[in-house]
Design a protein around this motif. Structure first.
Motif, PDB file in Angstrom:
ATOM      1  N   PRO A 196       8.013  -3.398  -1.969  1.00  0.00           N
ATOM      2  CA  PRO A 196       6.951  -3.240  -0.963  1.00  0.00           C
ATOM      3  C   PRO A 196       7.472  -2.495   0.271  1.00  0.00           C
ATOM      4  CG  PRO A 196       6.912  -5.452  -1.863  1.00  0.00           C
ATOM      5  CD  PRO A 196       8.154  -4.806  -2.406  1.00  0.00           C
ATOM      6  N   ASP A 197       6.694  -1.534   0.736  1.00  0.00           N
ATOM      7  CA  ASP A 197       7.115  -0.671   1.857  1.00  0.00           C
ATOM      8  C   ASP A 197       8.435   0.020   1.538  1.00  0.00           C
ATOM      9  OD1 ASP A 197       4.898  -1.376   3.464  1.00  0.00           O
ATOM     10  OD2 ASP A 197       5.932  -3.186   4.158  1.00  0.00           O
ATOM     11  N   GLN A 200       9.555   3.361   3.438  1.00  0.00           N
ATOM     12  CA  GLN A 200       9.989   3.097   4.817  1.00  0.00           C
ATOM     13  C   GLN A 200      11.352   2.404   4.839  1.00  0.00           C
ATOM     14  OE1 GLN A 200       7.040   2.425   3.519  1.00  0.00           O
ATOM     15  NE2 GLN A 200       5.440   3.292   4.827  1.00  0.00           N
ATOM     16  N   LYS A 201      11.601   1.525   3.871  1.00  0.00           N
ATOM     17  CA  LYS A 201      12.884   0.823   3.824  1.00  0.00           C
ATOM     18  C   LYS A 201      14.027   1.790   3.502  1.00  0.00           C
ATOM     19  CE  LYS A 201      10.970  -3.659   2.435  1.00  0.00           C
ATOM     20  NZ  LYS A 201      10.870  -4.648   1.337  1.00  0.00           N
ATOM     21  N   LEU A 260       8.528  -0.430  10.099  1.00  0.00           N
ATOM     22  CA  LEU A 260       8.428  -1.487   9.098  1.00  0.00           C
ATOM     23  C   LEU A 260       7.508  -2.633   9.507  1.00  0.00           C
ATOM     24  CD1 LEU A 260      12.214  -1.687   8.130  1.00  0.00           C
ATOM     25  CD2 LEU A 260      10.377  -0.680   6.782  1.00  0.00           C
TER      26      LEU A 260
END
Length: 332
Positions: A196-197, A200-201, A260
């Motif tokens: 998830p995300d 961005q991570k 985040l």
């Protein structure tokens, strides 16, 4: 300057040769003298060409205090970051291909460098296996990556079993070392991408690794006086490490809040962890290069050296980021 008997500076002809050439209508020597003419390609020049990939590029040598061509380094970094952002947010396949290419070139650089110590890694299966692991992680997740690692090691071992018995053990150990270091660790970035995300991570972890290198380099060049490990990497100073830590914490907090949407302290914790492992990764490659006796793993990237010289800290950072983000999700 080449010596008098160097292949690059052939010995001057004696007076007898000069007299014979002057007496010849065409200016050439006799058959006896023609058989002693120097070869079309000097052995010294050929040696330079063959060993050139192992040497630091002189045209990219920087006049800066740290010995680095900053304009070329910045230009390469911008191109790589542009390709990374494209893969993360627009064309996901670009991310897999970029990781596969970096892993394959990294394993090739390691294999080529280890030949200085007489360790012969089977380059063809090792490079193919290195490229396959990030692609396996992209299309099949952790299960495919685990199977790809097992199959990669099996392929290299079987390939080497049909080769020469000399140096077989070191060859297999070096192959496994190269595959895990350059390919498996990098493949965890692809696993993080699928969380998830994930985009961005991944971007956050890589920005932290880059900021650690950048701030550490800048502070170390200006104020660095106390080496962290002079026997391994004399240019790494405690002042530079403090710059890495301070700059990365700022970037981590900003990414946590703006990118985040997680608490700021998680970004700070992530930054501290990434700086620590990125420094370990940098020292690890420095130890390998010092043991082998080379300056850079390659010369593919102007201002950076080889691919492994660029991603050494990122390799440890992505797997650390993967673990820490998993811990954050468990702790809520």
């Amino acid at each position: 300057m080449p010596s008098a008997d160097s292949p690059l500076s052939p010995p001057p002809p004696d007076q007898g040769d000069a007299a014979n050439r002057a007496a010849s209508p065409s200016g050439g020597g006799s058959d006896a003298h023609s058989s002693q003419r120097e070869p079309l390609v000097s052995t010294g020049l050929l040696r330079q060409v063959l060993t050139r990939p192992f040497q630091r590029s002189t045209e990219h040598r920087a006049p800066s205090r740290a010995g680095r061509n900053l304009p070329a380094a910045i230009a390469v970094a911008v191109v790589l970051i542009g390709a990374l952002v494209t893969g993360l947010f627009f064309v996901p396949l670009v991310l897999a291909l970029l990781a596969g290419a970096a892993a394959g070139i990294g394993v090739w650089e390691i294999a080529r460098s280890l030949t200085y110590k007489g360790v012969q890694i089977p380059k063809v299966p090792a490079v193919l296996a290195a490229v396959a692991m990030p692609l396996a992680a992209f299309f099949g997740g952790a299960e495919w990556l685990s199977m790809a690692l097992v199959l990669s090691v099996t392929l290299v071992v079987v390939w080497r079993a049909f080769g020469s018995r000399d140096g077989m053990m070191l060859s297999m150990m070096g192959s496994i070392f190269a595959l895990v270091w350059a390919s498996f660790l990098l493949s965890t970035a692809v696993l993080l991408y699928h969380s998830p995300d994930g985009p961005q991570k991944v971007l956050t972890v890589i920005l932290l690794a880059i900021s650690s290198d950048t701030f550490g380099y800048a502070v170390g060049v200006v104020w660095g006086k106390h080496p962290m490990a002079p026997k391994i990497s004399p240019k790494k100073s405690w002042e530079g490490f403090a710059g890495s830590l301070g700059g990365a914490v700022v970037v981590g907090v900003l990414c946590a809040v703006l990118l985040l949407g997680i608490p700021w302290w998680q970004g700070a914790v992530l930054a501290v962890a990434v700086v620590a492992v990125a420094t370990v990764g940098d020292f690890s490659e420095s130890m390998v290069k010092r043991e082998i006796g080379i300056k850079d793993m390659g010369t593919l990237l102007p201002g950076h050296g080889g691919v492994m010289d660029r991603i050494d800290s990122i390799l440890f950072a992505v797997i650390t980021g993967y673990v820490i983000f998993e811990l954050f999700s468990v702790l809520g």
